[in-house]
Design a protein around this motif. Structure first.
Motif, mmCIF file in Angstrom:
data_model
loop_
_atom_site.group_PDB
_atom_site.id
_atom_site.type_symbol
_atom_site.label_atom_id
_atom_site.label_comp_id
_atom_site.label_asym_id
_atom_site.label_seq_id
_atom_site.Cartn_x
_atom_site.Cartn_y
_atom_site.Cartn_z
ATOM 1 N N GLY A 131 -55.152 -33.398 -36.491
ATOM 2 C CA GLY A 131 -54.274 -32.516 -35.936
ATOM 3 C C GLY A 131 -54.601 -31.122 -36.761
ATOM 4 N N VAL A 132 -55.122 -30.986 -37.886
ATOM 5 C CA VAL A 132 -55.374 -29.843 -38.566
ATOM 6 C C VAL A 132 -56.279 -29.012 -37.796
ATOM 7 C CG1 VAL A 132 -56.567 -28.966 -40.744
ATOM 8 C CG2 VAL A 132 -55.101 -30.890 -40.849
ATOM 9 N N LEU A 133 -57.138 -29.526 -37.047
ATOM 10 C CA LEU A 133 -57.988 -28.793 -36.214
ATOM 11 C C LEU A 133 -57.327 -27.637 -35.287
ATOM 12 C CD1 LEU A 133 -60.337 -31.406 -34.698
ATOM 13 C CD2 LEU A 133 -60.714 -29.803 -36.262
ATOM 14 N N ILE A 134 -56.161 -27.919 -35.147
ATOM 15 C CA ILE A 134 -55.524 -26.752 -34.152
ATOM 16 C C ILE A 134 -55.087 -25.485 -34.866
ATOM 17 C CG2 ILE A 134 -54.434 -28.622 -32.798
ATOM 18 C CD1 ILE A 134 -51.709 -28.123 -33.756
ATOM 19 N N ALA A 135 -54.987 -25.706 -36.270
ATOM 20 C CA ALA A 135 -54.699 -24.471 -37.259
ATOM 21 C C ALA A 135 -55.800 -23.560 -37.010
ATOM 22 C CB ALA A 135 -54.823 -24.884 -38.824
ATOM 23 N N PHE A 136 -56.973 -23.709 -36.387
ATOM 24 C CA PHE A 136 -58.021 -22.930 -36.134
ATOM 25 C C PHE A 136 -58.201 -22.615 -34.623
ATOM 26 C CE2 PHE A 136 -58.843 -25.361 -39.949
ATOM 27 C CZ PHE A 136 -59.157 -24.660 -40.853
ATOM 28 N N GLN A 137 -57.131 -23.064 -33.737
ATOM 29 C CA GLN A 137 -57.317 -22.762 -32.430
ATOM 30 C C GLN A 137 -56.061 -22.050 -32.070
ATOM 31 O OE1 GLN A 137 -57.392 -27.067 -31.346
ATOM 32 N NE2 GLN A 137 -59.568 -26.912 -30.877
ATOM 33 N N PHE A 170 -56.948 -30.933 -27.761
ATOM 34 C CA PHE A 170 -57.763 -30.347 -28.923
ATOM 35 C C PHE A 170 -59.059 -29.647 -28.622
ATOM 36 C CE2 PHE A 170 -54.888 -33.843 -30.836
ATOM 37 C CZ PHE A 170 -54.370 -32.752 -31.920
ATOM 38 N N TRP A 171 -59.740 -30.315 -27.738
ATOM 39 C CA TRP A 171 -61.398 -29.860 -27.610
ATOM 40 C C TRP A 171 -61.284 -28.625 -26.581
ATOM 41 C CZ3 TRP A 171 -63.344 -31.681 -31.556
ATOM 42 C CH2 TRP A 171 -62.766 -33.120 -31.973
ATOM 43 N N ASN A 172 -60.440 -28.296 -25.679
ATOM 44 C CA ASN A 172 -60.636 -27.359 -24.791
ATOM 45 C C ASN A 172 -59.684 -26.026 -25.177
ATOM 46 O OD1 ASN A 172 -62.182 -29.041 -22.937
ATOM 47 N ND2 ASN A 172 -60.565 -29.930 -22.185
ATOM 48 N N SER A 173 -58.935 -26.264 -26.048
ATOM 49 C CA SER A 173 -58.033 -25.027 -26.448
ATOM 50 C C SER A 173 -59.102 -24.013 -27.222
ATOM 51 C CB SER A 173 -57.023 -25.518 -27.468
ATOM 52 O OG SER A 173 -56.108 -26.254 -26.817
ATOM 53 N N PRO A 174 -58.771 -22.896 -26.978
ATOM 54 C CA PRO A 174 -59.743 -21.658 -27.402
ATOM 55 C C PRO A 174 -59.749 -21.590 -29.108
ATOM 56 C CG PRO A 174 -57.951 -20.667 -26.490
ATOM 57 C CD PRO A 174 -57.800 -21.981 -26.280
ATOM 58 N N TRP A 175 -61.018 -21.393 -29.730
ATOM 59 C CA TRP A 175 -60.814 -21.366 -31.204
ATOM 60 C C TRP A 175 -60.781 -20.014 -31.536
ATOM 61 C CZ3 TRP A 175 -61.857 -25.372 -34.469
ATOM 62 C CH2 TRP A 175 -62.188 -26.719 -33.804
ATOM 63 N N VAL A 176 -60.129 -19.728 -32.675
ATOM 64 C CA VAL A 176 -59.634 -18.539 -33.171
ATOM 65 C C VAL A 176 -59.985 -18.293 -34.606
ATOM 66 C CG1 VAL A 176 -57.762 -18.070 -31.476
ATOM 67 C CG2 VAL A 176 -57.212 -19.156 -33.736
#
Length: 309
Positions: A44-50, A58-64
């Motif tokens: 879930g830490v991945l969403i800190a960069f999305q 998780f995989w379709n949210s835009p990366w920021v």
């Protein structure tokens, strides 16, 4: 040659597994707990960069990238939250961390077994009381008409509204923690004290050492390793002030000193739906904890202690 050595090592490893299979079976629930509730959620830490959206996943949210971190560090509330969190963490480290050590040393000096067990039972009990109950007791005792409030009025001649005074917020938080957890924290230190060789005390008495000298030169060195390890572990959670207690004790009058990272994550992440932003804040706290653990472990080894690893 290497292939034969590898096959032999594998057979010996399998043999040990079969021999100690029941011990490994007992270990399995603990491993599953850490796997399911500690390691798998780390994805879930991945969403800190999305710019995470539950509908996109998780995989379709835009990366920021580091956008949420930049927003957090430039937020006008950042330094206020950091100051409040840091001050409470220092209070906890200075006042609460030594409390179980002192209590364990005092309990260790009690020679009457029944009285010692009675005291231990009484100071253990608060640990099992919910923080909701502790906060409710605090409100009952310190509101107008409360026992402690009326006692303060009789002693000082004027009323002190501790629940709404920002200056009293941090002392109340630390006093609650000390009352609730000091007794429970003595368990580890009492176990460490139980391993001290009694002959050392007897030899010190023969040499004319006073009780304080025995405490200083025998008892404290015996538990120094335990103290260092627990201190390192505590520094890993340095910025974790505990959401429930802070949330329950916060009101509109003391919010300037009560807002910390934990409550901020709740208000921003849960009530406003900023999941990625709040995850970035949590990741920042974790990184600070990792740095403190590695740094304190390095310092412990430099001063001759074993450290955590």
């Amino acid at each position: 040659m290497s292939a034969n050595r590898g096959a032999k090592t594998k057979r010996s490893w399998v043999g040990r597994m079969k021999k100690d299979r029941w011990l490994y079976l007992l270990l399995l629930p603990g491993l599953l707990y850490f796997l399911v509730f500690k390691y798998l959620p780390m994805w879930g830490v991945l969403i800190a960069f999305q710019n995470y959206s539950p509908f996109l996943g998780f995989w379709n949210s835009p990366w920021v990238g580091l956008g949420h971190f930049q927003t957090f560090f430039t937020n006008p509330d950042f330094f206020r939250l950091l100051r409040n969190t840091f001050i409470l963490a220092v209070y906890d480290l200075v006042f609460f961390f030594p409390a179980p050590i002192i209590a364990a040393l005092l309990l260790n000096e009690i020679r009457v077994g029944i009285f010692k067990r009675l005291v231990q039972t009484f100071i253990y009990i608060p640990h099992f009381i919910s923080m909701v109950i502790v906060a409710s007791m605090t409100y009952v005792l310190l509101t107008t008409g409360g026992v402690l409030q009326e006692l303060i009025v009789q002693l000082t001649g004027h009323r002190i509204n501790m629940l709404s005074d920002p200056d009293w917020f941090r002392p109340l938080i630390i006093l609650q923690i000390m009352w609730k957890e000091t007794g429970w924290g003595t368990i580890i230190f009492l176990a460490a004290l139980a391993s001290v060789d009694v002959e050392q005390y007897e030899a010190a008495v023969v040499d004319g050492a006073s009780r304080f000298q025995r405490l200083l030169h025998i008892t404290l060195p015996a538990i120094t390793g335990t103290i260092v390890i627990l201190l390192i572990l505590r520094l890993g959670n340095f910025l974790d002030n505990g959401f429930e207690q802070i949330f329950l004790m916060t009101n509109s009058l003391n919010r300037t000193v009560a807002d910390v990272f934990d409550t901020y994550v709740y208000f921003v992440g849960i009530t406003q739906g900023a999941f990625s932003y709040s995850t970035a804040i949590g990741l920042f706290k974790s990184l600070v904890g990792i740095v403190l653990v590695y740094g304190s472990n390095w310092l412990a080894k430099r001063f001759g202690q074993e450290g955590l690893y």
